[in-house]
Design an enzyme around this catalytic site. Structure first.
Site, PDB file in Angstrom:
ATOM      1  N   ALA A  65       1.157  -1.320   0.257  1.00 44.23           N
ATOM      2  CA  ALA A  65       0.006  -0.387   0.055  1.00 44.23           C
ATOM      3  C   ALA A  65       1.212   1.318   0.301  1.00 44.23           C
ATOM      4  CB  ALA A  65      -1.259   0.441   1.646  1.00 44.23           C
ATOM      5  N   GLY A 109       0.373  -5.149   0.722  1.00 42.22           N
ATOM      6  CA  GLY A 109      -0.816  -5.011  -0.690  1.00 42.22           C
ATOM      7  C   GLY A 109      -0.023  -5.745  -1.184  1.00 42.22           C
TER       8      GLY A 109
HETATM    9  N1  CAA Z   1       4.379   3.004  -0.952  1.00 41.65           N
HETATM   10  C1  CAA Z   1       5.076   4.352  -1.178  1.00 41.65           C
HETATM   11  N2  CAA Z   1       6.318   4.651  -1.898  1.00 41.65           N
HETATM   12  C2  CAA Z   1       6.888   3.356  -2.197  1.00 41.65           C
HETATM   13  C3  CAA Z   1       6.403   1.998  -1.534  1.00 41.65           C
HETATM   14  C4  CAA Z   1       5.274   1.807  -0.617  1.00 41.65           C
HETATM   15  N3  CAA Z   1       4.699   0.716  -0.199  1.00 41.65           N
HETATM   16  N4  CAA Z   1       6.975   0.629  -2.111  1.00 41.65           N
HETATM   17  C5  CAA Z   1       8.279   2.145  -2.325  1.00 41.65           C
HETATM   18  N5  CAA Z   1       8.184   3.055  -2.866  1.00 41.65           N
HETATM   19  C6  CAA Z   1       8.728   4.423  -3.445  1.00 41.65           C
HETATM   20  C7  CAA Z   1       9.718   4.860  -2.016  1.00 41.65           C
HETATM   21  O1  CAA Z   1       9.434   5.796  -1.806  1.00 41.65           O
HETATM   22  C8  CAA Z   1      11.181   5.202  -3.617  1.00 41.65           C
HETATM   23  O2  CAA Z   1      10.643   6.699  -4.024  1.00 41.65           O
HETATM   24  P1  CAA Z   1      11.360   8.066  -3.678  1.00 41.65           P
HETATM   25  O3  CAA Z   1      12.747   7.331  -5.150  1.00 41.65           O
HETATM   26  O4  CAA Z   1      10.744   8.944  -4.287  1.00 41.65           O
HETATM   27  O5  CAA Z   1      11.739   8.076  -2.902  1.00 41.65           O
HETATM   28  C9  CAA Z   1      10.839   4.616  -4.942  1.00 41.65           C
HETATM   29  O6  CAA Z   1       9.087   3.908  -4.950  1.00 41.65           O
HETATM   30  C10 CAA Z   1      11.575   3.218  -4.836  1.00 41.65           C
HETATM   31  O7  CAA Z   1      12.395   2.671  -3.451  1.00 41.65           O
HETATM   32  P2  CAA Z   1      13.323   2.319  -3.231  1.00 41.65           P
HETATM   33  O8  CAA Z   1      13.339   3.664  -4.224  1.00 41.65           O
HETATM   34  O9  CAA Z   1      12.930   2.056  -1.693  1.00 41.65           O
HETATM   35  O10 CAA Z   1      13.793   0.995  -3.306  1.00 41.65           O
HETATM   36  P3  CAA Z   1      14.690   0.061  -3.328  1.00 41.65           P
HETATM   37  O11 CAA Z   1      15.394  -0.860  -4.379  1.00 41.65           O
HETATM   38  O12 CAA Z   1      15.818   0.953  -2.677  1.00 41.65           O
HETATM   39  O13 CAA Z   1      13.866  -1.189  -2.260  1.00 41.65           O
HETATM   40  C11 CAA Z   1      12.388  -1.518  -1.420  1.00 41.65           C
HETATM   41  C12 CAA Z   1      12.795  -1.826  -2.745  1.00 41.65           C
HETATM   42  C13 CAA Z   1      12.252  -3.276  -0.626  1.00 41.65           C
HETATM   43  C14 CAA Z   1      10.736  -2.614  -1.709  1.00 41.65           C
HETATM   44  C15 CAA Z   1      11.631  -0.315  -0.531  1.00 41.65           C
HETATM   45  O14 CAA Z   1      11.196   0.223  -1.202  1.00 41.65           O
HETATM   46  C16 CAA Z   1      10.822  -1.213   0.546  1.00 41.65           C
HETATM   47  O15 CAA Z   1      10.593  -1.400   1.259  1.00 41.65           O
HETATM   48  N6  CAA Z   1       8.850  -0.749   0.551  1.00 41.65           N
HETATM   49  C17 CAA Z   1       8.140  -1.099   1.290  1.00 41.65           C
HETATM   50  C18 CAA Z   1       7.633  -1.987   1.493  1.00 41.65           C
HETATM   51  C19 CAA Z   1       6.376  -1.605   2.703  1.00 41.65           C
HETATM   52  O16 CAA Z   1       6.673  -1.639   4.129  1.00 41.65           O
HETATM   53  N7  CAA Z   1       5.704  -2.729   2.033  1.00 41.65           N
HETATM   54  C20 CAA Z   1       4.171  -2.469   2.898  1.00 41.65           C
HETATM   55  C21 CAA Z   1       3.434  -1.134   2.945  1.00 41.65           C
HETATM   56  S1  CAA Z   1       1.717  -1.280   3.649  1.00 41.65           S
HETATM   57  C22 CAA Z   1       0.603  -1.792   3.408  1.00 41.65           C
HETATM   58  O17 CAA Z   1       0.921  -2.715   2.313  1.00 41.65           O
HETATM   59  C23 CAA Z   1      -1.026  -2.525   4.248  1.00 41.65           C
HETATM   60  C24 CAA Z   1      -1.679  -3.118   3.332  1.00 41.65           C
HETATM   61  O18 CAA Z   1      -1.580  -3.936   3.564  1.00 41.65           O
HETATM   62  C25 CAA Z   1      -2.802  -2.711   3.071  1.00 41.65           C
END
Ligand code: CAA
Length: 258
Positions: A65, A109
Site C-alpha cells: 500500500a 498489499g
Molecule cells: N509506498 C510508497 N512508496 C513506495 C513504496 C510504498 N509501499 N515502496 C516503495 N516506494 C517508493 C520509494 O519511496 C521510492 O520513491 P522515491 O524515489 O520518491 O524516494 C521508490 O518507490 C523506490 O523505492 P526505494 O528507493 O525504496 O527502492 P529500493 O530498491 O531501495 O527498495 C523496497 C525497494 C525494499 C521494496 C523498499 O522500497 C520498501 O521497503 N518499500 C516498502 C515496502 C513496505 O513496507 N510495504 C508495505 C506497505 S504497508 C501495506 O501494504 C499495508 C497493507 O497491507 C494494505
C-alpha cells in the site's frame, strides 16, 4: 480502456493488466486500486475475455500500500472510508479466473493482491513479504489470513512478525506459488496458462474457481457436498456433453459455454 496507473491489453480471449506506477514500485494507492476495480469489472463483463493475467514490472509486482498516501491518516479516516476494503474486494467479485504473474517485490498489499488472484506464477527474482510490522501496523487486506492458509501458521507468523522476505524457491516450496520461471519467461508463461484456461468451458472454469475458493470458507464436509452438487449440476450443460463426447470420439472439444 485508458488508465493512469494501469496498462490493459486484450489479445484474443485473454486480458493482461499491468500495474504501472514505476516511480513508486507500483505501490497501491486509491487511484490504482480504483482503476483496478474498474478494469476488473469491465473485463468480467466483457464476453470476449475468458481469463485475466495481473502483473507488474520486472522490479516490482507491487511494493505494498502507498505509505505516502496513508502515513498522515487518522483512525476515523481509515475506518469510515473502509480503506482499500471495497477496492480489494473487487478481485474477489471477479468471476473469471485471474492469474498473478509476480516478478520482483510483492510486499504488504502487493503480496495480498497476488494472494487474492486464483493462482500465482512467479519469476526467479520474486520476493514476497508482509513487512507492515516495520511500519508499526499489520497487513490490512487479508495478509494474516490468506498467507496463513497458504503456508501454515509458523511461516506466516515468521513473515508477519519479523518482516522478512521469502524468495521464489521458498515460495514454491511453501505452496504460495504454483510455478517459478525465469524473469523473461514470466509474462509469456502466464499468458500461455491463461490461454489454456480460456480454451476450457467458461461455465466449468467459473465452477472450479467457486469450488476451490469454497475450501477456504467452509468445513471439509460442506465443501465436498458443495462440490458434488455443482458436479451434478454441470451435467445440465451442453459443454459436459461436448467434452465427454469429444473424449470418446478422440477429438478436441468445441466448448460453447452453454
Ligand atoms: N509506498 C510508497 N512508496 C513506495 C513504496 C510504498 N509501499 N515502496 C516503495 N516506494 C517508493 C520509494 O519511496 C521510492 O520513491 P522515491 O524515489 O520518491 O524516494 C521508490 O518507490 C523506490 O523505492 P526505494 O528507493 O525504496 O527502492 P529500493 O530498491 O531501495 O527498495 C523496497 C525497494 C525494499 C521494496 C523498499 O522500497 C520498501 O521497503 N518499500 C516498502 C515496502 C513496505 O513496507 N510495504 C508495505 C506497505 S504497508 C501495506 O501494504 C499495508 C497493507 O497491507 C494494505
Amino acid at each position: 480502456m485508458a488508465y493512469q496507473t494501469l496498462i490493459v491489453e486484450i489479445e484474443d480471449s485473454v486480458a493482461l493488466i499491468r500495474l504501472n506506477r514505476p516511480e513508486a514500485l507500483n505501490a497501491l494507492n486509491s487511484e490504482l486500486l480504483g482503476e483496478l476495480a474498474d478494469a476488473l469489472k469491465q473485463l468480467d463483463d466483457n464476453d470476449k475475455v475468458r481469463c485475466i493475467v495481473l502483473t507488474g514490472s520486472e522490479k516490482a509486482f507491487a511494493a505494498g500500500a502507498d505509505i505516502k498516501e496513508m502515513s498522515e491518516k487518522s483512525f476515523v479516516e481509515m475506518y469510515t472510508s473502509d480503506f482499500f476494503g471495497s477496492e480489494a474486494d473487487s478481485l474477489l467479485r471477479t468471476r473469471k479466473p485471474i492469474i498473478a504473474a509476480v516478478a520482483g517485490y510483492a510486499l504488504g498489499g502487493g503480496c495480498e493482491l497476488a494472494m487474492m488472484c486464483d493462482f500465482i506464477i512467479c519469476a526467479e527474482n520474486a520476493k514476497f513479504g508482509q513487512p507492515e510490522i516495520n511500519l508499526g501496523v499489520v497487513a490490512g487486506i487479508g495478509g494474516t489470513q490468506r498467507l496463513t492458509r497458504f503456508v501454515g501458521k509458523s511461516k506466516s507468523m515468521d513473515m508477519h512478525l519479523t518482516g522478512r522476505f521469502m524468495d521464489a524457491t521458498e515460495a514454491e516450496r511453501s505452496g504460495l506459488v504454483s510455478r517459478v520461471v525465469p524473469v523473461a519467461q514470466l509474462v509469456p508463461e502466464a499468458l500461455a496458462a491463461a490461454r489454456k484456461v480460456a480454451s476450457k468451458s467458461a461455465v466449468a472454469t467459473m465452477v472450479v474457481k467457486e469450488c476451490v475458493n469454497r475450501a477456504y470458507e467452509t468445513t471439509l464436509r460442506e465443501g465436498v457436498l458443495f462440490e458434488r452438487r455443482v458436479f451434478h449440476a454441470l451435467f445440465a450443460t451442453e459443454d459436459q456433453k461436448e467434452g465427454m463426447s469429444a473424449f470418446l470420439e478422440k477429438r478436441e472439444p468445441q466448448f460453447r459455454d452453454k
